[in-house]
Design a protein around this motif. Structure first.
Motif, PDB file in Angstrom:
ATOM      1  N   LEU A  55       0.821  -1.212   0.000  1.00  0.00           N
ATOM      2  CA  LEU A  55       0.000   0.000   0.000  1.00  0.00           C
ATOM      3  C   LEU A  55       0.855   1.262   0.000  1.00  0.00           C
ATOM      4  O   LEU A  55       0.538   2.228  -0.700  1.00  0.00           O
ATOM      5  CB  LEU A  55      -0.945  -0.005   1.197  1.00  0.00           C
ATOM      6  CG  LEU A  55      -2.111  -0.982   1.107  1.00  0.00           C
ATOM      7  CD1 LEU A  55      -2.903  -0.990   2.420  1.00  0.00           C
ATOM      8  CD2 LEU A  55      -3.023  -0.616  -0.050  1.00  0.00           C
ATOM      9  N   VAL A  56       1.931   1.258   0.769  1.00  0.00           N
ATOM     10  CA  VAL A  56       2.821   2.421   0.800  1.00  0.00           C
ATOM     11  C   VAL A  56       3.483   2.620  -0.560  1.00  0.00           C
ATOM     12  O   VAL A  56       3.529   3.733  -1.085  1.00  0.00           O
ATOM     13  CB  VAL A  56       3.871   2.268   1.924  1.00  0.00           C
ATOM     14  CG1 VAL A  56       4.983   3.291   1.794  1.00  0.00           C
ATOM     15  CG2 VAL A  56       3.213   2.383   3.289  1.00  0.00           C
ATOM     16  N   LEU A  57       3.965   1.540  -1.161  1.00  0.00           N
ATOM     17  CA  LEU A  57       4.591   1.653  -2.472  1.00  0.00           C
ATOM     18  C   LEU A  57       3.578   2.087  -3.527  1.00  0.00           C
ATOM     19  O   LEU A  57       3.889   2.889  -4.402  1.00  0.00           O
ATOM     20  CB  LEU A  57       5.241   0.329  -2.866  1.00  0.00           C
ATOM     21  CG  LEU A  57       6.092   0.355  -4.128  1.00  0.00           C
ATOM     22  CD1 LEU A  57       7.190   1.403  -4.021  1.00  0.00           C
ATOM     23  CD2 LEU A  57       6.697  -1.004  -4.376  1.00  0.00           C
ATOM     24  N   CYS A  58       2.358   1.588  -3.431  1.00  0.00           N
ATOM     25  CA  CYS A  58       1.298   1.992  -4.358  1.00  0.00           C
ATOM     26  C   CYS A  58       1.024   3.491  -4.232  1.00  0.00           C
ATOM     27  O   CYS A  58       0.925   4.198  -5.231  1.00  0.00           O
ATOM     28  CB  CYS A  58       0.040   1.187  -4.083  1.00  0.00           C
ATOM     29  SG  CYS A  58      -1.360   1.639  -5.121  1.00  0.00           S
ATOM     30  N   ALA A  59       0.932   3.963  -3.011  1.00  0.00           N
ATOM     31  CA  ALA A  59       0.668   5.388  -2.791  1.00  0.00           C
ATOM     32  C   ALA A  59       1.824   6.246  -3.295  1.00  0.00           C
ATOM     33  O   ALA A  59       1.608   7.285  -3.943  1.00  0.00           O
ATOM     34  CB  ALA A  59       0.413   5.649  -1.307  1.00  0.00           C
ATOM     35  N   LEU A  60       3.060   5.826  -3.032  1.00  0.00           N
ATOM     36  CA  LEU A  60       4.212   6.609  -3.466  1.00  0.00           C
ATOM     37  C   LEU A  60       4.340   6.655  -4.987  1.00  0.00           C
ATOM     38  O   LEU A  60       4.613   7.710  -5.558  1.00  0.00           O
ATOM     39  CB  LEU A  60       5.495   6.044  -2.849  1.00  0.00           C
ATOM     40  CG  LEU A  60       5.682   6.292  -1.362  1.00  0.00           C
ATOM     41  CD1 LEU A  60       6.939   5.592  -0.858  1.00  0.00           C
ATOM     42  CD2 LEU A  60       5.738   7.774  -1.065  1.00  0.00           C
ATOM     43  N   THR A  61       4.143   5.523  -5.640  1.00  0.00           N
ATOM     44  CA  THR A  61       4.276   5.534  -7.097  1.00  0.00           C
ATOM     45  C   THR A  61       3.138   6.307  -7.755  1.00  0.00           C
ATOM     46  O   THR A  61       3.364   7.047  -8.712  1.00  0.00           O
ATOM     47  CB  THR A  61       4.332   4.108  -7.661  1.00  0.00           C
ATOM     48  OG1 THR A  61       3.192   3.377  -7.228  1.00  0.00           O
ATOM     49  CG2 THR A  61       5.587   3.393  -7.238  1.00  0.00           C
ATOM     50  N   THR A  62       1.925   6.169  -7.240  1.00  0.00           N
ATOM     51  CA  THR A  62       0.807   6.924  -7.798  1.00  0.00           C
ATOM     52  C   THR A  62       1.010   8.416  -7.575  1.00  0.00           C
ATOM     53  O   THR A  62       0.775   9.220  -8.483  1.00  0.00           O
ATOM     54  CB  THR A  62      -0.520   6.458  -7.178  1.00  0.00           C
ATOM     55  OG1 THR A  62      -0.651   5.053  -7.384  1.00  0.00           O
ATOM     56  CG2 THR A  62      -1.698   7.171  -7.782  1.00  0.00           C
ATOM     57  N   ALA A  63       1.474   8.794  -6.388  1.00  0.00           N
ATOM     58  CA  ALA A  63       1.720  10.211  -6.108  1.00  0.00           C
ATOM     59  C   ALA A  63       2.849  10.760  -6.978  1.00  0.00           C
ATOM     60  O   ALA A  63       2.754  11.885  -7.492  1.00  0.00           O
ATOM     61  CB  ALA A  63       2.060  10.401  -4.635  1.00  0.00           C
ATOM     62  N   SER A  64       3.914   9.982  -7.164  1.00  0.00           N
ATOM     63  CA  SER A  64       5.021  10.480  -7.986  1.00  0.00           C
ATOM     64  C   SER A  64       4.601  10.585  -9.447  1.00  0.00           C
ATOM     65  O   SER A  64       4.990  11.532 -10.143  1.00  0.00           O
ATOM     66  CB  SER A  64       6.249   9.585  -7.833  1.00  0.00           C
ATOM     67  OG  SER A  64       6.010   8.305  -8.367  1.00  0.00           O
TER      68      SER A  64
END
Length: 131
Positions: A46-55
């Motif tokens: 979930l953290v990686l999903c949020a970071l990649t989507t935000a970037s």
């Protein structure tokens, strides 16, 4: 000097966790460990999903904002970054030759961009980004 299995030269013995007293306790410990690993993996995903989507969203929005204000600068910057990435990829296929500092930077930028794009492909919601 040894006293009943204790060797003073090696230091204190390693403490061992209490062994399970029954099969039920062993099963409960295994299920708890598996649940903990699953929870850790889920939170990490979930953290990686949020970071990649935000970037990815920041890249799209930033490029759009800059293009509205300075289209020539945006195209020039994009072409320059593309050239550096192509040069870095080309350097990656030439093994065995010594690299200068700027060549290492170009190869590192290509590798980092490739890893970032792989993470975005794996986790980002492209329907929202392109829809």
């Amino acid at each position: 000097m040894s006293v009943e299995g204790y060797d003073q030269e090696q230091g204190e013995p390693t403490p061992v966790a209490d062994p399970p007293r029954s099969a039920g306790q062993a099963l409960a410990r295994g299920v708890a460990r598996l649940g903990g690993e699953f929870l850790l993996e889920a939170v990490g995903a979930l953290v990686l999903c949020a970071l990649t989507t935000a970037s990815l969203a920041a890249l799209f929005l930033g490029t759009q904002w800059v293009y509205r204000h300075h289209p020539v600068a945006t195209l020039t910057g994009g072409a320059t970054m593309g050239a550096v990435l192509v040069y870095g990829c080309w350097l990656g296929f030439r093994p065995g030759q010594p690299r200068r500092a700027y060549q290492r930077v170009a190869a590192g930028a290509a590798a980092a961009t490739g890893l970032w794009l792989l993470a975005c492909l794996g986790y980002a919601e492209f329907g929202q980004a392109f829809g």
